[in-house]
Design a protein around this motif. Structure first.
Motif, PDB file in Angstrom:
ATOM      1  N   VAL A   4       0.792  -1.224   0.052  1.00  0.00           N
ATOM      2  CA  VAL A   4       0.175   0.135   0.070  1.00  0.00           C
ATOM      3  C   VAL A   4       0.908   1.290  -0.046  1.00  0.00           C
ATOM      4  O   VAL A   4       1.888   1.478   0.824  1.00  0.00           O
ATOM      5  CB  VAL A   4      -1.171   0.019   1.133  1.00  0.00           C
ATOM      6  N   PHE A   5       0.577   2.028  -0.925  1.00  0.00           N
ATOM      7  CA  PHE A   5       1.609   3.518  -0.986  1.00  0.00           C
ATOM      8  C   PHE A   5       0.890   4.702  -0.697  1.00  0.00           C
ATOM      9  O   PHE A   5      -0.569   4.637  -1.034  1.00  0.00           O
ATOM     10  CB  PHE A   5       1.998   3.589  -2.476  1.00  0.00           C
ATOM     11  N   MET A   6       1.335   5.462   0.316  1.00  0.00           N
ATOM     12  CA  MET A   6       0.798   6.577   0.738  1.00  0.00           C
ATOM     13  C   MET A   6       1.574   7.744   0.271  1.00  0.00           C
ATOM     14  O   MET A   6       2.917   7.913   0.789  1.00  0.00           O
ATOM     15  CB  MET A   6       0.380   6.602   2.095  1.00  0.00           C
ATOM     16  N   GLY A   7       1.197   8.822  -0.647  1.00  0.00           N
ATOM     17  CA  GLY A   7       1.896  10.041  -0.891  1.00  0.00           C
ATOM     18  C   GLY A   7       1.261  10.779  -1.679  1.00  0.00           C
ATOM     19  O   GLY A   7      -0.101  10.717  -1.940  1.00  0.00           O
ATOM     20  N   THR A   8       1.700  12.178  -1.745  1.00  0.00           N
ATOM     21  CA  THR A   8       0.501  13.089  -2.423  1.00  0.00           C
ATOM     22  C   THR A   8       1.462  13.946  -3.496  1.00  0.00           C
ATOM     23  O   THR A   8       1.039  13.963  -4.549  1.00  0.00           O
ATOM     24  CB  THR A   8       0.203  13.968  -1.062  1.00  0.00           C
ATOM     25  N   PRO A   9       2.648  14.620  -3.069  1.00  0.00           N
ATOM     26  CA  PRO A   9       3.106  15.535  -4.105  1.00  0.00           C
ATOM     27  C   PRO A   9       4.129  14.954  -5.035  1.00  0.00           C
ATOM     28  O   PRO A   9       4.233  13.851  -5.013  1.00  0.00           O
ATOM     29  CB  PRO A   9       4.021  16.429  -3.315  1.00  0.00           C
ATOM     30  N   GLU A  10       4.509  15.606  -6.104  1.00  0.00           N
ATOM     31  CA  GLU A  10       5.665  15.200  -6.926  1.00  0.00           C
ATOM     32  C   GLU A  10       6.818  14.465  -6.296  1.00  0.00           C
ATOM     33  O   GLU A  10       7.203  13.704  -6.987  1.00  0.00           O
ATOM     34  CB  GLU A  10       5.994  16.534  -7.650  1.00  0.00           C
ATOM     35  N   PHE A  11       7.325  14.842  -5.111  1.00  0.00           N
ATOM     36  CA  PHE A  11       8.474  14.190  -4.480  1.00  0.00           C
ATOM     37  C   PHE A  11       8.058  12.777  -4.440  1.00  0.00           C
ATOM     38  O   PHE A  11       9.040  11.822  -4.510  1.00  0.00           O
ATOM     39  CB  PHE A  11       8.589  14.709  -2.927  1.00  0.00           C
ATOM     40  N   ALA A  12       6.950  12.131  -4.146  1.00  0.00           N
ATOM     41  CA  ALA A  12       6.531  10.752  -4.052  1.00  0.00           C
ATOM     42  C   ALA A  12       6.489   9.916  -5.074  1.00  0.00           C
ATOM     43  O   ALA A  12       6.365   8.899  -5.491  1.00  0.00           O
ATOM     44  CB  ALA A  12       5.378  10.605  -3.327  1.00  0.00           C
ATOM     45  N   VAL A  13       6.304  10.733  -6.417  1.00  0.00           N
ATOM     46  CA  VAL A  13       6.164  10.111  -7.721  1.00  0.00           C
ATOM     47  C   VAL A  13       7.113   8.941  -8.092  1.00  0.00           C
ATOM     48  O   VAL A  13       6.777   7.837  -8.502  1.00  0.00           O
ATOM     49  CB  VAL A  13       5.847  10.842  -8.838  1.00  0.00           C
ATOM     50  N   PRO A  14       8.366   9.430  -8.062  1.00  0.00           N
ATOM     51  CA  PRO A  14       9.589   8.338  -8.568  1.00  0.00           C
ATOM     52  C   PRO A  14       9.323   7.182  -7.614  1.00  0.00           C
ATOM     53  O   PRO A  14       9.645   5.930  -7.885  1.00  0.00           O
ATOM     54  CB  PRO A  14      10.718   8.948  -8.189  1.00  0.00           C
ATOM     55  N   SER A  15       9.136   7.490  -6.365  1.00  0.00           N
ATOM     56  CA  SER A  15       8.798   6.043  -5.427  1.00  0.00           C
ATOM     57  C   SER A  15       7.872   5.366  -5.913  1.00  0.00           C
ATOM     58  O   SER A  15       8.003   3.963  -5.869  1.00  0.00           O
ATOM     59  CB  SER A  15       8.817   6.771  -3.929  1.00  0.00           C
ATOM     60  N   LEU A 151      23.606  13.329  -1.302  1.00  0.00           N
ATOM     61  CA  LEU A 151      24.161  14.029  -2.668  1.00  0.00           C
ATOM     62  C   LEU A 151      24.656  15.326  -2.370  1.00  0.00           C
ATOM     63  O   LEU A 151      24.227  15.931  -1.186  1.00  0.00           O
ATOM     64  CB  LEU A 151      23.328  13.915  -3.686  1.00  0.00           C
ATOM     65  N   VAL A 152      25.504  15.944  -2.981  1.00  0.00           N
ATOM     66  CA  VAL A 152      25.792  17.343  -2.806  1.00  0.00           C
ATOM     67  C   VAL A 152      24.827  18.266  -3.412  1.00  0.00           C
ATOM     68  O   VAL A 152      24.079  18.251  -4.328  1.00  0.00           O
ATOM     69  CB  VAL A 152      27.148  17.842  -3.611  1.00  0.00           C
ATOM     70  N   VAL A 153      24.395  19.494  -2.187  1.00  0.00           N
ATOM     71  CA  VAL A 153      23.344  20.305  -2.556  1.00  0.00           C
ATOM     72  C   VAL A 153      23.765  21.177  -3.760  1.00  0.00           C
ATOM     73  O   VAL A 153      23.103  21.503  -4.684  1.00  0.00           O
ATOM     74  CB  VAL A 153      23.128  21.276  -1.587  1.00  0.00           C
ATOM     75  N   GLY A 154      24.943  21.592  -3.758  1.00  0.00           N
ATOM     76  CA  GLY A 154      25.465  22.402  -4.726  1.00  0.00           C
ATOM     77  C   GLY A 154      24.756  23.973  -4.833  1.00  0.00           C
ATOM     78  O   GLY A 154      24.271  24.458  -4.063  1.00  0.00           O
ATOM     79  N   ALA A 159      12.982  23.551  -5.645  1.00  0.00           N
ATOM     80  CA  ALA A 159      12.582  22.549  -6.762  1.00  0.00           C
ATOM     81  C   ALA A 159      13.327  21.534  -7.236  1.00  0.00           C
ATOM     82  O   ALA A 159      13.092  20.390  -7.339  1.00  0.00           O
ATOM     83  CB  ALA A 159      11.788  23.318  -7.650  1.00  0.00           C
ATOM     84  N   GLU A 160      14.472  21.936  -7.537  1.00  0.00           N
ATOM     85  CA  GLU A 160      15.533  21.117  -8.129  1.00  0.00           C
ATOM     86  C   GLU A 160      16.176  20.056  -7.200  1.00  0.00           C
ATOM     87  O   GLU A 160      16.490  19.013  -7.520  1.00  0.00           O
ATOM     88  CB  GLU A 160      16.709  22.025  -8.747  1.00  0.00           C
ATOM     89  N   LEU A 161      16.445  20.542  -5.921  1.00  0.00           N
ATOM     90  CA  LEU A 161      16.971  19.565  -4.953  1.00  0.00           C
ATOM     91  C   LEU A 161      15.652  18.508  -4.617  1.00  0.00           C
ATOM     92  O   LEU A 161      15.990  17.291  -4.477  1.00  0.00           O
ATOM     93  CB  LEU A 161      17.245  20.192  -3.714  1.00  0.00           C
ATOM     94  N   THR A 162      14.578  18.984  -4.532  1.00  0.00           N
ATOM     95  CA  THR A 162      13.632  18.025  -4.312  1.00  0.00           C
ATOM     96  C   THR A 162      13.492  17.105  -5.330  1.00  0.00           C
ATOM     97  O   THR A 162      13.488  15.959  -5.139  1.00  0.00           O
ATOM     98  CB  THR A 162      12.115  18.765  -4.378  1.00  0.00           C
TER      99      THR A 162
END
Length: 308
Positions: A4-15, A151-154, A159-162
């Motif tokens: 069962v997967f629980m998520g909402t924003p774009e951050f969760a999509v790759p998972s 990873l390195v923040v740089g 948005a990019e780091l997310t």
């Protein structure tokens, strides 16, 4: 495995995509449609849209009601995967999966427990940012973790780091799932003496100011988000700053703190220490534009800027 997967924003999509590619996702739980842009219209979240594209069953709920808990039980998960769902999870839910309930958290725990780990990492000047696959427990983000990566923040903005961390989180998640299934995962308890909290970033703390150094103002711009944007007032008009950079000392020109100079289409702000050059802005009520295009409308000498 049944998940069962629980998520909402774009951050969760790759998972979600990574898990669905190799396991049976029996239910996706996400938050209901909400107003997400200026149009004032209800829009589905990123996870709902992607789940439907993948042909997965979706349950929309803003909290774990008895009905929602029953739906999870009917899905018979071995593992519940949570990735930025946006709701406190009750102990009843944690007891449902036969193996475990885990969370893809966007920090190297125990640093940055809480709601805004990515922005807080940028604001604090962290060199590296990471993800943790942690066990969900009653206390906020306090569970043991079984995998981490960083990873390195740089120069990545929020948005990019997310996006970068979302991909890293998905990779780390699918790599550790087999170990969770066969019981070989190694869990590490968090060192409570090293805990820091990523409290929600407020709009007030993101206002740029001539009282700050150029470097500090640049970091605020880097950490800017739609919910807490980097803003200032220039020539009595509000503007959001989307991109900016610190002017190297060798290129500095004489500008007092609070003054503005427009020179050959470039916009410079005087700060307490150093100069900040605006690169991309969004004036109130207008579209995103380059500072060069925006500068054409800035007229007169004695321009000044201030906090919102």
């Amino acid at each position: 495995m049944r998940i069962v997967f629980m998520g909402t924003p774009e951050f969760a999509v790759p998972s979600l995509e990574a898990v669905a590619a190799v396991h049976e996702v029996t239910l996706v739980i996400t938050r209901p449609d909400a107003v997400r842009k200026r149009g004032k219209k209800l829009e589905p979240c990123a996870i709902k849209k992607r789940a439907y594209e993948l042909g997965l069953p979706v349950l929309e709920t803003s909290r774990m009601t008895p009905k929602a808990l029953d739906a999870v039980r009917e899905a018979r998960p071995e593992i519940i995967v949570v990735a930025a769902y946006g709701c406190i999870l009750p102990d009843e839910l944690l007891a449902i999966p036969s193996i475990d309930c885990i969370n893809v958290h966007a920090s190297s725990l125990p640093r940055w427990r809480g709601a805004a780990p990515i922005q807080r990492a940028i604001l604090a000047g962290d060199i590296r940012a990471g993800v943790s696959i942690m066990r969900v427990v009653h206390e906020l983000d306090a569970g043991a973790y079984c995998a981490q990566a960083d990873l390195v923040v740089g120069s990545s903005n929020t948005a990019e780091l997310t996006q970068r961390l979302s991909v890293l989180g998905a990779q780390t998640l699918v790599e550790v799932l087999p170990a969770l299934a066969d019981g070989s995962a190694v869990w590490t308890e968090q060192d409570e003496s090293c805990v820091t909290y990523a409290h929600k970033v407020t709009k007030a703390e993101m206002f740029l100011s001539p009282e700050f150094s150029a470097q500090h103002n640049a970091v605020l711009v880097q950490a800017s988000s739609d919910t807490a944007p980097a803003r200032l007032v220039l020539a009595h008009k509000g503007v959001r700053v989307l991109q900016a950079s610190v002017v190297p000392a060798v290129d500095e020109i004489a500008i007092a703190a609070g003054e503005v100079v427009v020179e050959h289409g470039r916009v410079y702000l005087g700060c307490a220490q150093g100069l900040l050059e605006l690169l991309v802005v969004r004036p109130d009520g207008k579209r995103d534009m380059s500072a060069q295009a925006w500068s054409a409308g800035l007229r007169g000498e004695g321009l000044t800027w201030a906090k919102q």
